[in-house]
Write an enzyme that holds these catalytic residues in place. Structure first.
Site, PDB file in Angstrom:
ATOM      1  N   GLY A 179      29.556  76.403  53.826  1.00  0.00           N
ATOM      2  CA  GLY A 179      28.651  77.242  53.348  1.00  0.00           C
ATOM      3  C   GLY A 179      27.088  76.859  52.550  1.00  0.00           C
ATOM      4  O   GLY A 179      27.102  76.257  52.617  1.00  0.00           O
TER       5      GLY A 179
ATOM      6  N   HIS B 135      21.831  75.474  59.101  1.00  0.00           N
ATOM      7  CA  HIS B 135      22.776  75.985  59.796  1.00  0.00           C
ATOM      8  C   HIS B 135      22.567  78.007  60.551  1.00  0.00           C
ATOM      9  O   HIS B 135      22.817  77.982  61.548  1.00  0.00           O
ATOM     10  CB  HIS B 135      23.568  76.938  58.778  1.00  0.00           C
ATOM     11  CG  HIS B 135      23.825  75.710  57.477  1.00  0.00           C
ATOM     12  ND1 HIS B 135      23.871  75.542  55.979  1.00  0.00           N
ATOM     13  CD2 HIS B 135      25.649  75.214  58.092  1.00  0.00           C
ATOM     14  CE1 HIS B 135      24.480  74.569  55.902  1.00  0.00           C
ATOM     15  NE2 HIS B 135      25.801  74.504  57.050  1.00  0.00           N
TER      16      HIS B 135
ATOM     17  N   ARG C 264      24.152  69.400  49.960  1.00  0.00           N
ATOM     18  CA  ARG C 264      23.158  68.278  49.205  1.00  0.00           C
ATOM     19  C   ARG C 264      21.900  68.247  48.399  1.00  0.00           C
ATOM     20  O   ARG C 264      21.556  67.445  47.729  1.00  0.00           O
ATOM     21  CB  ARG C 264      24.057  67.475  49.725  1.00  0.00           C
ATOM     22  CG  ARG C 264      25.470  67.531  49.646  1.00  0.00           C
ATOM     23  CD  ARG C 264      26.561  65.956  49.840  1.00  0.00           C
ATOM     24  NE  ARG C 264      27.588  65.911  49.984  1.00  0.00           N
ATOM     25  CZ  ARG C 264      28.689  66.241  51.027  1.00  0.00           C
ATOM     26  NH1 ARG C 264      28.307  66.383  51.584  1.00  0.00           N
ATOM     27  NH2 ARG C 264      29.724  66.206  51.268  1.00  0.00           N
TER      28      ARG C 264
HETATM   29  P1  AMP Z   1      28.020  71.770  56.678  1.00  0.00           P
HETATM   30  O1  AMP Z   1      28.247  73.083  56.166  1.00  0.00           O
HETATM   31  O2  AMP Z   1      27.065  70.630  56.191  1.00  0.00           O
HETATM   32  O3  AMP Z   1      29.410  70.629  56.793  1.00  0.00           O
HETATM   33  O4  AMP Z   1      27.428  72.084  58.191  1.00  0.00           O
HETATM   34  C1  AMP Z   1      27.518  73.014  58.653  1.00  0.00           C
HETATM   35  C2  AMP Z   1      26.728  71.962  60.329  1.00  0.00           C
HETATM   36  O5  AMP Z   1      26.184  72.430  60.309  1.00  0.00           O
HETATM   37  C3  AMP Z   1      28.042  71.170  61.190  1.00  0.00           C
HETATM   38  O6  AMP Z   1      27.560  71.228  62.721  1.00  0.00           O
HETATM   39  C4  AMP Z   1      25.870  70.410  60.814  1.00  0.00           C
HETATM   40  O7  AMP Z   1      26.039  69.108  61.485  1.00  0.00           O
HETATM   41  C5  AMP Z   1      25.333  71.428  61.096  1.00  0.00           C
HETATM   42  N1  AMP Z   1      23.882  70.605  60.203  1.00  0.00           N
HETATM   43  C6  AMP Z   1      23.729  70.562  58.664  1.00  0.00           C
HETATM   44  N2  AMP Z   1      22.707  70.674  58.173  1.00  0.00           N
HETATM   45  C7  AMP Z   1      22.223  70.834  59.401  1.00  0.00           C
HETATM   46  C8  AMP Z   1      20.412  70.477  60.183  1.00  0.00           C
HETATM   47  N3  AMP Z   1      19.956  70.082  58.924  1.00  0.00           N
HETATM   48  N4  AMP Z   1      20.580  70.831  61.238  1.00  0.00           N
HETATM   49  C9  AMP Z   1      20.943  71.194  62.327  1.00  0.00           C
HETATM   50  N5  AMP Z   1      21.771  71.574  61.322  1.00  0.00           N
HETATM   51  C10 AMP Z   1      22.943  71.184  60.581  1.00  0.00           C
END
Ligand code: AMP
Length: 287
Positions: free
Chosen positions: A31, A37, A187
């Site tokens: 989220g 995302h 973050r």
């Molecule tokens: P998170 O919510 O940070 O756990 O990320 C969820 C998904 O989004 C994971 O597969 C991450 O690798 C992907 N993700 C997060 N940041 C990015 C970004 N800047 N570019 C592409 N995918 C991302």
């Protein structure tokens, strides 16, 4: 778009979708959605008939003293963004349903989770692969989309899918960046304005490394030293690691002969940021 909280309700829903011979695409997230995302969701939309995105801040992937409590959450904003991205179902289970009292089963991928982030976050990947395995079991996706930003996570998930014979196609998507090059991350919200500026040392280091690689440098040590020098020049930045690894085994590379990943983890103040770029000596591709 509907939001489903109950595991049981989600399982009944996906059974109905599967009975209609529709392809389910899943984008797992924690989220506080950003454009990175959304790029995964657009890909999911392209690859499936029904797009499910999970929003779950997974307690088991946070270590003691990490930011589980402070992790940014905004369900209303996420719902709006997901709706606009064409998500059909948000799956947002309560932690008490995912990990009821008495819970004791974990999925561990052994070797590829040992290095890089596995050193400073020893139980992190066990939490990640466990929750992703559970999400796969509940949502039963045909295809799941992940970001290459979390490169080691993607390698671990591919390994788990292969080792456990899971019938899910895993798709990796390129890192989505802010205009100035900072990799998008939930973050980033923690960064104060001076820290946000300091965080650019990471992209400067990756760019310099790519440039060296483009000029024909293949000695990993040389590239790492230059990348580190750039980050170390930034007083607010504290390096956790700067490594060049084989993209499949994640073993350290000395001489870049096969596709490698330059992976970095840097603490900017209290915020731990990760980033990477792939260096491919066959195509000269840098991404
Ligand atoms: P998170 O919510 O940070 O756990 O990320 C969820 C998904 O989004 C994971 O597969 C991450 O690798 C992907 N993700 C997060 N940041 C990015 C970004 N800047 N570019 C592409 N995918 C991302």
């Amino acid at each position: 778009m509907q939001t489903v909280n109950s595991l049981k309700e989600m399982q009944v829903l996906v059974q109905k979708i599967r009975a209609q011979d529709k392809r389910i695409a899943l984008v797992p997230t924690m989220g506080f959605l950003h454009t990175g995302h959304l790029s995964l969701m657009h890909e999911g939309k392209r690859r499936g008939d029904v797009l499910v995105t999970s929003i779950f801040v997974n307690p088991t992937q946070f270590g003691a003293g990490e930011d589980f409590e402070e992790y940014p959450r905004d369900m209303e904003r996420d719902q709006k963004m997901a709706h606009e991205a064409g998500v059909d179902v948000i799956f947002a289970p309560p932690a008490a349903e995912m990990y009821p009292s008495g819970y004791q089963t974990y999925v561990t991928v052994e070797r590829v989770t040992q290095g890089l982030c596995g050193i400073s976050r020893p139980d992190h990947f066990k939490g990640v692969t466990t929750v992703v395995c559970k999400l796969f079991n509940i949502v039963t996706p045909h295809v799941a989309i992940f970001g290459e930003k979390d490169f080691q996570q993607l390698v671990a998930i591919r390994q788990m899918v292969a080792d456990l014979n899971l019938a899910v196609e895993v798709v990796g998507m390129p890192i989505y960046r802010e205009e100035d090059g900072l990799a998008m991350s939930s973050r980033n919200k923690y960064l104060t304005p001076p820290e946000r500026k300091a965080a650019l040392a990471i992209i400067h280091a990756l760019r310099r490394a790519s440039e060296l690689f483009g000029d024909g440098e293949r000695r990993a040590g040389e590239i790492i030293t230059e990348a580190k020098t750039i980050i170390e020049a930034e007083p607010l930045a504290q390096i956790d690691y700067v490594k060049i690894c084989d993209t499949k085994t994640l073993h350290d590379t000395k001489q870049i002969k096969a596709e490698a990943v330059l992976a970095v983890a840097v603490n900017i103040g209290k915020t731990r940021l990760i980033d990477n770029c792939v260096l491919d000596p066959l195509t000269m591709r840098v991404s």
